[in-house]
Design an enzyme around this catalytic site. Structure first.
Site, PDB file in Angstrom:
ATOM      1  CB  SER A  84     -20.919  79.512  56.651  1.00  0.00           C
ATOM      2  OG  SER A  84     -20.082  78.472  56.901  1.00  0.00           O
ATOM      3  CG  HIS A 233     -23.550  77.589  60.921  1.00  0.00           C
ATOM      4  ND1 HIS A 233     -22.090  78.813  60.593  1.00  0.00           N
ATOM      5  CD2 HIS A 233     -22.535  76.892  60.138  1.00  0.00           C
ATOM      6  CE1 HIS A 233     -21.685  78.957  59.789  1.00  0.00           C
ATOM      7  NE2 HIS A 233     -21.981  78.007  58.716  1.00  0.00           N
TER       8      HIS A 233
END
Length: 252
Positions: A84, A233
């Protein structure tokens, strides 16, 4: 800036960068496996974990922090991995210093611009009255008014520490709140890293989409992509064995 990091294992150096609101601790379980084959560097990026706080917070200075650490540790070339926000730092570093990155791994983030989508989390974190709460349970109760998912609250509250006066944030919450737009910024348009690059994407995540592939190819012409099934994610937390398998396969 002298970043805090945890070093373990032996072999070629593998540097891992956490995402927003995270810390080096997020990668401990994966590090325990990978340190059997590599020298692991788990990094706290500035304004996170046990690294120093600073008013300036953007990818330019985070790349500079990382370069300073490489120089201090005598790391001429590394395997570099980031998730990320950490993936954005890793990509920016590879563009700026391609000679220092032997292979690059980017976990669930693309080179493009991402609009701000952490407002609710920031509102929740800023709502916790640190001077008044007496326990983590109280902090969780405040946060639950903003975030339903217990797992996300548990992750966020890992950044809640204590000193002699009570609870404190280990993250630099005021600076992150003020500069949250920096997290989503796109890579420089003309930047290119020609080394081997692996993108790991959560199959249930929308952070990497088919429409991102031309942009990825433009910046990283020697890339491959693997989708981790049944993962969102937080693929390294949801499917650590699959992530370890893909990392080992790529780094061989």
């Amino acid at each position: 800036m002298k970043l805090n990091f945890k070093k373990s294992g032996s072999g070629q150096p593998l540097v891992i960068l956490h995402g927003l609101f995270g810390s080096a601790d997020n990668w401990f379980s994966i590090a325990r496996e990978l340190e059997k084959n590599y020298t692991l560097y788990l990094i706290d990026q500035r304004n996170h974990g046990d690294s120093p706080h600073a008013d300036e917070w953007n990818y330019r200075v985070m790349v500079k922090d990382l370069l300073e650490l490489f120089d201090d540790e005598g790391l001429s070339e590394v395997f570099l991995m980031g998730h990320s926000m950490g993936g954005k730092t890793a990509m920016n570093f590879a563009l700026a210093h391609p000679d220092r990155v032997e292979k690059l791994i980017v976990a669930d983030i693309a080179p493009r611009y991402y609009s701000v989508h952490h407002q609710t989390i920031l509102e929740g974190l800023n709502s916790i009255p640190l001077a008044e709460i007496k326990s983590r349970k109280e902090a969780d109760e405040h946060l639950s008014k903003y975030i339903d998912e217990a797992g996300i609250r548990q992750f966020l509250l890992k950044s809640l520490g204590r000193d002699e006066n009570g609870f404190v944030w280990k993250i630099n919450l005021p600076v992150i709140t003020k500069n949250i737009e920096e997290v989503g910024k796109a890579l420089p348009q003309d930047g290119k890293y020609k080394g081997p690059t692996l993108f790991l994407a959560g199959a249930n995540s929308n952070y990497i989409q088919q429409s991102d592939l031309p942009d990825i190819l433009d910046h990283f012409p020697n890339y491959e992509i693997e989708f981790i099934s049944d993962a969102g994610h937080w693929l390294h937390a949801e499917k650590p064995e699959a992530v370890i398998q893909q990392v080992r396969k790529f780094l061989k």
